[in-house]
Design an enzyme around this catalytic site. Structure first.
Site, PDB file in Angstrom:
ATOM      1  N   TYR A  63      63.009  15.764 -57.364  1.00  0.00           N
ATOM      2  CA  TYR A  63      62.485  15.736 -58.746  1.00  0.00           C
ATOM      3  C   TYR A  63      63.371  16.185 -59.807  1.00  0.00           C
ATOM      4  O   TYR A  63      64.335  17.110 -59.301  1.00  0.00           O
ATOM      5  CB  TYR A  63      60.915  16.396 -59.098  1.00  0.00           C
ATOM      6  CG  TYR A  63      61.001  17.800 -58.921  1.00  0.00           C
ATOM      7  CD1 TYR A  63      61.732  18.686 -59.348  1.00  0.00           C
ATOM      8  CD2 TYR A  63      59.435  18.404 -58.361  1.00  0.00           C
ATOM      9  CE1 TYR A  63      61.422  20.009 -59.165  1.00  0.00           C
ATOM     10  CE2 TYR A  63      59.385  19.667 -58.164  1.00  0.00           C
ATOM     11  CZ  TYR A  63      60.424  20.464 -58.687  1.00  0.00           C
ATOM     12  OH  TYR A  63      60.061  21.903 -58.423  1.00  0.00           O
ATOM     13  N   GLU A 127      66.675  10.680 -57.703  1.00  0.00           N
ATOM     14  CA  GLU A 127      65.810  11.561 -58.541  1.00  0.00           C
ATOM     15  C   GLU A 127      65.058  11.060 -59.259  1.00  0.00           C
ATOM     16  O   GLU A 127      64.739   9.957 -59.656  1.00  0.00           O
ATOM     17  CB  GLU A 127      66.790  12.000 -59.640  1.00  0.00           C
ATOM     18  CG  GLU A 127      68.230  12.953 -59.137  1.00  0.00           C
ATOM     19  CD  GLU A 127      67.646  14.524 -58.847  1.00  0.00           C
ATOM     20  OE1 GLU A 127      66.338  14.735 -59.256  1.00  0.00           O
ATOM     21  OE2 GLU A 127      68.256  15.303 -58.580  1.00  0.00           O
ATOM     22  N   ASP A 179      61.754  20.800 -54.364  1.00  0.00           N
ATOM     23  CA  ASP A 179      61.419  19.286 -54.851  1.00  0.00           C
ATOM     24  C   ASP A 179      61.557  18.519 -53.605  1.00  0.00           C
ATOM     25  O   ASP A 179      62.112  18.743 -52.675  1.00  0.00           O
ATOM     26  CB  ASP A 179      62.278  18.898 -55.874  1.00  0.00           C
ATOM     27  CG  ASP A 179      63.772  19.072 -55.611  1.00  0.00           C
ATOM     28  OD1 ASP A 179      64.099  20.030 -55.146  1.00  0.00           O
ATOM     29  OD2 ASP A 179      64.224  18.051 -55.904  1.00  0.00           O
TER      30      ASP A 179
END
Length: 290
Positions: A63, A127, A179
């Protein structure tokens, strides 16, 4: 034009607003996207060549961990930030490509998986726009997850990436990263053929290994995690780095409780994953840990 159609047009325009190009973008060479579902190309200046011609056979999901999409794209694409990713998946499902798949994006940092330490050279970095733990950590929208699945399926097909090599940033860098985190729906990806997954074993009251323990059982537990791919020593001491690995594993594979304690549920889930790996997929140079 009726007011209803005008409102619809305004909403559509907002969803499809032009994304801001980073500073210095005018000097960057653009390219044709590798994925047919990438809607935009915003070329990043931050990339290099893959070491020794290494072809990517891993996908690492992240993320962005920033308050807004504009700041995230600027960070990934502006010259001098020293970070980048191949793709960015927006909350509305749009996909932006920033680095060609043939190049080495700078997304994983200091990381390791199954004995490989140059994760950037062997992976595609994706991402996902999400503010992350430091900014409230919202849920991932369904439309965004559908786009991640479609993107990953295409990469897996083009690059022959096996499901068990679709990983989170926290898997390859457990001491540094959280993440994409425990809210990320890995089970939904696996249901569509993306990623390795088993139903987590139920959480029950049981004996557990935790920080400070020193025993052969800890060494066997460490060997099992190493067998799966995590970078963990097998010295028999449940230290901080060991807790980081257990926590990272739970974020990915047993997200109901993320506490860094190797309880029965955590270990049963790990062994089920080991049992369900395809032949030849176990991490190298590790003896049978079970």
């Amino acid at each position: 034009m009726t007011s209803g159609s005008s409102s619809s047009a305004d909403a559509d325009s907002k969803r499809q607003r032009v994304l801001p190009a980073p500073r210095g973008a005018a000097d960057m060479t653009t390219f044709t996207p590798d994925s047919s579902i990438a809607s935009d190309v915003i070329a990043s200046a931050n990339y290099g060549e893959r070491a020794d011609g290494r072809q990517p056979d891993m996908i690492v999901l992240h993320y962005t961990g920033m308050p807004d999409v504009e700041g995230a794209i600027a960070q990934l694409c502006t010259p001098g930030t020293e970070v980048s990713a191949h793709y960015v998946v927006l909350e509305d499902g749009r996909i932006v490509q920033c680095v060609p798949e043939s190049k080495r994006a700078w997304h994983a940092g200091v990381s390791c998986w199954a004995g490989e330490e140059d994760i950037n050279s062997c992976s595609i970095g994706v991402e996902i726009i999400n503010r992350g733990h430091d900014w409230g950590y919202p849920d991932f929208p369904l439309r965004q997850i559908a786009a991640v699945i479609a993107l990953c399926r295409g990469i897996m097909l083009r690059r022959k990436v096996p499901s068990h090599r679709v990983l989170g940033h926290s898997d390859v860098a457990p001491a540094r990263k959280k993440d994409p985190g425990e809210k990320f729906p890995w089970h939904s990806l696996a249901n569509s053929g993306v990623g390795h997954w088993v139903q987590p074993a139920p959480i029950v009251r049981s004996d557990a290994l935790k920080l400070g323990a020193i025993s052969d059982n800890v060494a066997r537990m460490q060997a099992a995690f190493r067998h799966y791919g995590y970078n963990i020593p097998t010295h028999g001491k449940f230290d901080g780095p060991t807790m980081d690995v257990v926590t990272a594993f739970q974020r990915h594979f047993r997200p109901e409780r993320v506490d860094g304690i190797a309880d029965q549920s955590t270990m049963a889930t790990l062994h089920a994953l080991l049992d369900s790996l395809p032949e030849g997929a176990l991490a190298p140079d590790v003896t049978d840990a079970k």
